[in-house]
Scaffold this active site. Structure first.
Site, PDB file in Angstrom:
ATOM      1  N   LYS A  55     -19.748 -16.539  34.688  1.00 56.19           N
ATOM      2  CA  LYS A  55     -19.236 -17.462  33.709  1.00 56.19           C
ATOM      3  C   LYS A  55     -17.840 -17.488  33.671  1.00 56.19           C
ATOM      4  O   LYS A  55     -16.924 -18.413  32.972  1.00 56.19           O
ATOM      5  CB  LYS A  55     -20.069 -17.235  32.479  1.00 56.19           C
ATOM      6  CG  LYS A  55     -21.411 -17.366  32.223  1.00 56.19           C
ATOM      7  CD  LYS A  55     -21.723 -18.922  32.240  1.00 56.19           C
ATOM      8  CE  LYS A  55     -23.160 -19.031  31.854  1.00 56.19           C
ATOM      9  NZ  LYS A  55     -23.586 -20.223  31.756  1.00 56.19           N
ATOM     10  N   ASP A  56     -17.081 -16.444  34.057  1.00 56.00           N
ATOM     11  CA  ASP A  56     -15.718 -16.418  34.512  1.00 56.00           C
ATOM     12  C   ASP A  56     -15.213 -17.909  35.020  1.00 56.00           C
ATOM     13  O   ASP A  56     -14.260 -18.252  34.511  1.00 56.00           O
ATOM     14  CB  ASP A  56     -15.092 -15.421  35.186  1.00 56.00           C
ATOM     15  CG  ASP A  56     -15.326 -14.109  34.661  1.00 56.00           C
ATOM     16  OD1 ASP A  56     -15.895 -13.831  33.587  1.00 56.00           O
ATOM     17  OD2 ASP A  56     -15.377 -12.994  35.521  1.00 56.00           O
TER      18      ASP A  56
END
Length: 391
Positions: A53-54
């Site tokens: 999700k970064d």
């Protein structure tokens, strides 16, 4: 397409350490399962914030800045999340100077909340059982906060096109580059398996794979994995423990049907957590529970009639996306508990004989403390704290 295997030179900030994660052979699991294909894990916990999700957090925030949606010194970033997108956004906000509010369901791990607060985010817990359209859900609470806090902006991973685009432009390019520069006989993806939450990962990767096939590449099989209790891959809404995948509604960024996604596979909590521990023990990769879901789904597919030809092809490359690391879940009951036979009994007994006592077991210590607390509460409810006896 990614042009490097890793980072070059000195990075300007932690945001430059988003992505560029390795593709790793899972030969021990492959051999134990009797598979002939190359089983490959995309280990996303190597990214700076610890998860896949970064990538979307960075892209959504930076694109919002370019489009004037976020204004430095004024905007407050608000996001409903299972935790990992929140961590990525909180990390970016810490670097760029935005205030950040994260709404987080109660079932999500304490580790996620502690890290979010350490990054400067305000965390609002919401009831796990609240439906997505309830005003008390993580989405409903985020919307309320946005309406009443000046400068509030929800980047909205559920509908933001930059969610799948992050994977289209970065995650796929890294996989393609890793295969291209490898010593594997085939350089293309035969099958790609990933869990589905918002759907951004599986949709973005699937679109990139399908676009690459327009250049004449052989068609890859795309498999989405969904927990029992989620409706994305079919079935009824229910409760489940694994975090970060599955929903009780269809996010707008998810494209769930062929020709993009070929098959949906359902997995349950027991399968996910057992597979997670197996990846850690056999491959040395400290992955989280949803990575176990992905592996369990991959093995189900490869043992099915549809997947058998790929499983038996020694040149086939099967890529499994491991979304995050186990350090987000170390206080969870499912991780603390050791299954029987998971430790070397002979070595354990040898050590116990040498040091003259049993080894500390965090699960047993936690269980003993919980039992003692429960017994204390039970005792205090009785006259003089005395246990009742049989007549």
């Amino acid at each position: 397409m990614a042009s490097t295997h890793h980072w070059n030179g000195v990075l300007d900030s932690a945001l430059d350490a988003v992505g560029e994660t390795p593709l790793i052979r899972l030969d021990r699991i492959r051999d134990a399962e009797g598979l002939k294909c190359n089983l490959l894990g995309k280990a996303e916990f190597f990214s700076v914030g610890g998860s896949v999700k970064d990538r979307i957090a960075k892209r959504m925030l930076e694109q919002a800045e370019k489009n004037g949606i976020l204004i430095p010194g004024q905007s407050v970033v608000i996001e409903p999340t299972s935790g990992n997108t929140g961590i990525g956004l909180a990390l970016a906000c810490a670097i760029k100077g935005y205030k950040c509010i994260i709404t987080l369901p109660a079932k999500m791990s304490l580790e996620k909340e502690v890290l979010l607060r350490s990054l400067g985010a305000e965390v609002v817990r919401t009831p796990t059982e609240a439906a997505h359209d309830s005003p008390d859900s993580l989405i409903g609470v985020a919307e309320r906060l946005k309406e009443q806090i000046p400068g509030g902006v929800i980047l909205d991973q559920y509908s933001n096109p930059n969610n799948p685009l992050a994977h289209y432009y970065t995650t796929y390019g890294e996989i393609a580059y890793a295969l291209k520069t490898s010593n594997l006989r085939r350089k293309s993806i035969s099958a790609l398996i990933a869990g589905a939450g918002t759907g951004g990962t599986i949709t973005g990767l699937a679109r990139a794979v399908r676009d690459s096939e327009k250049d004449g590449a052989a068609r890859a099989t795309i498999v989405a994995v969904d927990p029992v209790g989620s409706i994305l891959g079919g079935g009824d809404v229910g409760m489940y423990q694994v975090e970060g995948i599955g929903y009780d509604f269809f996010p707008a960024v998810l494209d769930p049907k062929p020709p993009l996604i070929d098959e949906w596979i359902k997995t349950n909590d027991d399968e996910a957590f057992a597979a997670c521990k197996r990846i850690i023990r056999q491959e040395g990769l400290a992955v989280g529970g949803s990575s176990g879901s992905a592996l369990a789904g991959a093995l189900k597919f490869l043992k099915s009639e549809e997947g058998k030809a790929i499983a038996e092809d020694p040149t086939a490359n099967v890529v499994v996306v491991f979304p995050d690391g186990v350090r987000n879940y170390m206080s969870k009951e499912w991780f603390l508990k050791q299954e029987e036979g998971s430790r070397d009994a002979e070595l354990h007994d040898t050590i116990r004989g040498i040091i003259g006592r049993d080894l500390d077991d965090p699960y047993l210590k936690k269980k003993a403390a919980a039992d003692a607390k429960a017994n204390g509460a039970s005792d205090s409810a009785k006259p003089n704290g005395v246990h009742a006896t049989a007549a």
